[in-house]
Design a protein around this motif. Structure first.
Motif, PDB file in Angstrom:
ATOM      1  N   MET A   1       0.811  -1.205   0.000  1.00 22.99           N
ATOM      2  CA  MET A   1       0.000   0.000   0.000  1.00 22.99           C
ATOM      3  C   MET A   1       0.852   1.266   0.000  1.00 22.99           C
ATOM      4  N   HIS A  38      -7.317   8.048  -0.849  1.00 25.63           N
ATOM      5  CA  HIS A  38      -7.811   8.325   0.506  1.00 25.63           C
ATOM      6  C   HIS A  38      -7.584   7.120   1.417  1.00 25.63           C
ATOM      7  N   ILE A  39      -7.859   5.938   0.874  1.00 25.92           N
ATOM      8  CA  ILE A  39      -7.758   4.704   1.648  1.00 25.92           C
ATOM      9  C   ILE A  39      -6.314   4.398   2.057  1.00 25.92           C
ATOM     10  N   GLN A  41      -4.328   5.950   3.678  1.00 27.28           N
ATOM     11  CA  GLN A  41      -3.946   6.339   5.039  1.00 27.28           C
ATOM     12  C   GLN A  41      -4.112   5.191   6.047  1.00 27.28           C
ATOM     13  N   LEU A  42      -4.868   4.150   5.674  1.00 29.09           N
ATOM     14  CA  LEU A  42      -5.001   2.999   6.586  1.00 29.09           C
ATOM     15  C   LEU A  42      -3.649   2.332   6.833  1.00 29.09           C
ATOM     16  N   VAL A  45      -1.951   2.906  10.234  1.00 29.04           N
ATOM     17  CA  VAL A  45      -2.432   2.367  11.506  1.00 29.04           C
ATOM     18  C   VAL A  45      -1.567   1.174  11.916  1.00 29.04           C
ATOM     19  N   VAL A  47      -1.371  -2.162  13.241  1.00 28.21           N
ATOM     20  CA  VAL A  47      -2.297  -3.269  13.484  1.00 28.21           C
ATOM     21  C   VAL A  47      -1.543  -4.518  13.952  1.00 28.21           C
ATOM     22  N   VAL A  50      -3.152  -7.300  16.243  1.00 26.58           N
ATOM     23  CA  VAL A  50      -4.602  -7.080  16.321  1.00 26.58           C
ATOM     24  C   VAL A  50      -5.317  -8.163  15.523  1.00 26.58           C
ATOM     25  N   SER A  53     -11.762  -8.471  12.768  1.00 25.63           N
ATOM     26  CA  SER A  53     -13.174  -8.741  13.119  1.00 25.63           C
ATOM     27  C   SER A  53     -13.977  -8.869  11.843  1.00 25.63           C
TER      28      SER A  53
ATOM     29  N   PRO B 305     -10.607   8.827  12.511  1.00 26.78           N
ATOM     30  CA  PRO B 305     -10.186   9.231  11.150  1.00 26.78           C
ATOM     31  C   PRO B 305     -10.092   8.067  10.163  1.00 26.78           C
ATOM     32  N   TYR B 306     -10.087   6.838  10.674  1.00 26.12           N
ATOM     33  CA  TYR B 306      -9.935   5.678   9.789  1.00 26.12           C
ATOM     34  C   TYR B 306     -11.261   4.968   9.490  1.00 26.12           C
ATOM     35  N   LEU B 308     -13.965   5.924   7.777  1.00 20.07           N
ATOM     36  CA  LEU B 308     -14.483   6.024   6.417  1.00 20.07           C
ATOM     37  C   LEU B 308     -13.784   5.016   5.491  1.00 20.07           C
ATOM     38  N   ASP B 309     -12.463   4.968   5.569  1.00 20.28           N
ATOM     39  CA  ASP B 309     -11.713   4.055   4.693  1.00 20.28           C
ATOM     40  C   ASP B 309     -12.017   2.599   5.040  1.00 20.28           C
ATOM     41  N   THR B 310     -12.074   2.304   6.328  1.00 23.52           N
ATOM     42  CA  THR B 310     -12.380   0.937   6.760  1.00 23.52           C
ATOM     43  C   THR B 310     -13.745   0.522   6.235  1.00 23.52           C
ATOM     44  N   TYR B 312     -15.441   1.746   3.616  1.00 17.76           N
ATOM     45  CA  TYR B 312     -15.561   1.587   2.163  1.00 17.76           C
ATOM     46  C   TYR B 312     -14.815   0.364   1.642  1.00 17.76           C
ATOM     47  N   ILE B 313     -13.872  -0.152   2.397  1.00 14.69           N
ATOM     48  CA  ILE B 313     -13.258  -1.428   2.022  1.00 14.69           C
ATOM     49  C   ILE B 313     -14.196  -2.590   2.368  1.00 14.69           C
ATOM     50  N   TYR B 376      -5.649  -4.565   1.885  1.00 14.29           N
ATOM     51  CA  TYR B 376      -6.892  -3.810   2.038  1.00 14.29           C
ATOM     52  C   TYR B 376      -7.873  -4.502   2.994  1.00 14.29           C
ATOM     53  N   VAL B 383      -8.406  -2.966  11.584  1.00  8.49           N
ATOM     54  CA  VAL B 383      -8.714  -1.604  12.048  1.00  8.49           C
ATOM     55  C   VAL B 383     -10.116  -1.572  12.649  1.00  8.49           C
ATOM     56  N   ARG B 384     -11.002  -2.375  12.083  1.00  7.25           N
ATOM     57  CA  ARG B 384     -12.353  -2.469  12.628  1.00  7.25           C
ATOM     58  C   ARG B 384     -12.314  -2.910  14.091  1.00  7.25           C
ATOM     59  N   TYR B 423     -19.395  10.429   0.124  1.00  7.80           N
ATOM     60  CA  TYR B 423     -19.002   9.472   1.163  1.00  7.80           C
ATOM     61  C   TYR B 423     -18.731  10.212   2.480  1.00  7.80           C
ATOM     62  N   LEU B 424     -18.249  11.463   2.384  1.00  4.71           N
ATOM     63  CA  LEU B 424     -17.915  12.222   3.590  1.00  4.71           C
ATOM     64  C   LEU B 424     -19.158  12.622   4.396  1.00  4.71           C
TER      65      LEU B 424
END
Lengths: 96, 487
Positions: A1, A38-39, A41-42, A45, A47, A50, A53, B305-306, B308-310, B312-313, B376, B383-384, B423-424
């Motif tokens: 990514m 945009h995505i 930025q994940l 994090v 993880v 972790v 879920s 902040p994460y 929205l991305d989480t 949409y995936i 992804y 992250v969820r 989406y926002l």
């Protein structure tokens, strides 16, 4: 990514069994490019360690007794079929 | 144009029906007249069946006359979002794909509303396959906001919110995957509840993102929403994710649970992008809770902040899988232009789906595809876990969280054309779905331009009784819900 994501729209559309026009391909590639940007930025994090879920609550297998019970009558199940004959769905020829 | 105005709330209507001051047939006739008067401007309904509704109403009147009334919903017209199956009625998901589909069976919520005596009235407009935040993705044209018909009602359950706000029905059901009940409720000025994941059966709901989807009620007041939830909540063996939990008497608990509650204000929900008029109205509501003796404290949900991305995936991945069933073979649109069976799949889907659905199928297919799954989808699921932990951590200190529902009031139809901008709209609502929590929109004011503002209260898993009581404490003391738009 870490690198800029490249969405091969032809390949993905083929996987999705979705015919797209050239205009749709151009529009979706641009729009989804900005969504994927945009995505990105994940990736920031942390993880490590972790657990993922799949659901908000742990969901386990749910078993029911293996007992036959009435289902939809054939006529009702086929009611929305685009083409049917003799209680079967008609499809284009599959084997040449 | 003059049109008959219905009794103010479902609870008041139920009292009139019980006292014999109003018959279900009279009520249903009024609902039909109201619908005919406003629908040319609202388009809240995809379809409604007048004679079927009147027959159900007559049956309700006969039950009452025989002393066999079934309670507060008996004889009350309730609208269903057009993603919830009603036997022998159209079920379209506002898609060309299902334009001619007739449901062969009832959803579990439909069965339960029938058992409670409700008059099932009409299939309500929504974004195609519940994908959208403005109702503009409906293949049959966008529903409008009753407060200003040049504006969107929100989405995806826009028709449900608009129909309740305009008095076309006394209550409605919608579905909420990332805010699709709460956001349109906020934009139309009504109450909308997204229950805990697993409280309400999804059997007979057209699937969008199965780990997030949940059916819930719209009403004019928190009390009305409690009455509808009562009828639809509870375990169902036909939905393996439905949860075995005790269902309390929600209306009785509204009065029994009086607080004061500890209310958390997540600081991440009041940042950049929040309309100042909405921020001010929500601050006023916070002040009201303080005046009731509630302790209010700031909390942090650091992974906000994460969300929205989480979302949409995960949502698009599940959607790409769920919508694989629409192949033109057993039901749904079948292309007449295909050269062989494989081409039939490609062409039927191309002709049947609209642009937003195609976009989400492409994105979902991509994030699940070989080489990208870990980066992804698996990462989003991790992250969820962190997002859910944030909420549970906050609930060690507080009973409920209070936030705005939408960062912006209803916008103009056609105003937002960029998918990311739309989406926002969901930034304050999607965390709740990822964490599986219950949350409710309650009207809390109007902008200077007369557009509704809503606050969101987020509760703890399966504690809808507490959440509803907390919301009712505000709702009963304010009259925002008395304003009746006349589109």
């Amino acid at each position: 990514m870490s690198s800029a994501p490249q969405l091969d729209i032809d390949h993905v559309a083929r996987l999705a069994r979705l015919a797209l026009t050239p205009e749709e391909k151009a529009t979706f590639a641009a729009q989804l490019g900005s969504v994927l940007h945009h995505i990105e930025q994940l990736a920031r994090v942390d993880v490590s360690g972790v657990e993922p879920s799949a659901h908000a609550f742990a969901v386990n297998n749910v078993w029911q007794d293996d007992v036959a019970r009435p289902g939809l009558p054939v006529e009702a199940a086929l009611r929305n079929a685009p083409a049917q004959r003799d209680h079967m769905v008609v499809v284009p020829k599959v084997v040449e | 144009m003059a049109s008959p105005v219905l009794p103010s709330t479902l609870a008041a209507t139920a009292a009139q029906l019980a006292a014999g001051q109003l018959s279900a047939v009279e009520l249903t006739r009024a609902v039909i007249a109201r619908t005919k008067a406003v629908e040319p401007r609202l388009r809240a309904f995809n379809s409604f069946d007048e004679s079927d509704a009147l027959a159900q109403a007559a049956a309700a009147d006969a039950r009452r006359a025989a002393g066999q009334g079934r309670g507060p919903l008996d004889g009350v017209p309730i609208g269903l979002k057009d993603v919830i199956a009603v036997k022998d009625q159209p079920l379209t998901a506002s898609s060309r794909m299902l334009a001619n589909f007739i449901s062969p069976y009832d959803a579990t919520v439909t069965t339960r509303l029938r058992a409670a005596g409700a008059v099932l009235y009409g299939r309500l407009n929504c974004d195609e396959f519940a994908m959208g935040s403005s109702n503009e993705n409906s293949a049959f044209g966008p529903a409008a906001n009753p407060c200003d018909v040049t504006r969107v009602p929100g989405g995806s359950s826009g028709g449900s919110a608009a129909a309740v706000a305009a008095g076309e029905v006394l209550a409605a059901l919608g579905s909420d995957t990332g805010g699709s009940i709460r956001q349109p409720a906020a934009l139309c000025g009504v109450v909308g509840l997204k229950p805990t994941y697993g409280l309400v059966s999804r059997y007979g709901l057209i699937a969008y993102a199965s780990s997030l989807d949940q059916i819930g009620p719209f009403g004019r007041t928190v009390e009305d929403v409690a009455l509808v939830l009562q009828a639809i909540a509870g375990h169902d063996e036909r939905d393996s994710t439905s949860f075995r939990t005790e269902i309390p008497d929600y209306r009785a608990e509204l009065a029994a649970r009086r607080g004061p509650w500890k209310i958390g204000i997540p600081k991440e929900y009041f940042g950049e992008g929040l309309d100042p008029e909405i921020g001010a109205a929500v601050d006023q509501a916070v002040a009201y809770y303080r005046s009731l003796g509630c302790e209010v404290r700031e909390v942090s949900l650091p992974h906000t902040p994460y969300c929205l991305d989480t979302y949409y995936i995960i949502a698009t991945a599940e959607a790409s899988s769920n919508l694989a069933r629409y192949d033109g073979i057993r039901y749904g649109h079948r292309s007449q232009n295909a050269k062989d069976i494989v081409d039939l799949y490609f062409q039927s889907r191309a002709e049947g789906f609209g642009a937003e659905v195609k976009r989400r199928i492409i994105l979902g297919t991509y994030v699940l595809s070989s080489g990208y799954y870990d980066a992804y989808y698996l990462r989003a699921q991790k992250v969820r876990t962190l997002i859910r932990r944030d909420f549970l951590e906050a609930y060690r200190e507080v009973d409920a969280l209070l936030t705005p529902t939408s960062p912006v009031p209803a916008f103009k139809i056609g105003e937002k054309s960029d998918p990311l901008a739309l989406y926002l709209c969901d930034i304050y609502t999607i965390g709740v779905n990822l964490a599986g929590l219950p949350a409710i929109n309650v009207p809390c004011g109007f902008t200077r331009g007369g557009l509704p503002i809503g606050l969101q209260l987020i509760g703890q898993p399966f504690r809808e009784a507490d959440l509803l009581a907390t919301a009712h404490a505000y709702d009963r003391a304010h009259d925002w819900n008395q304003r009746r738009p006349n589109p």
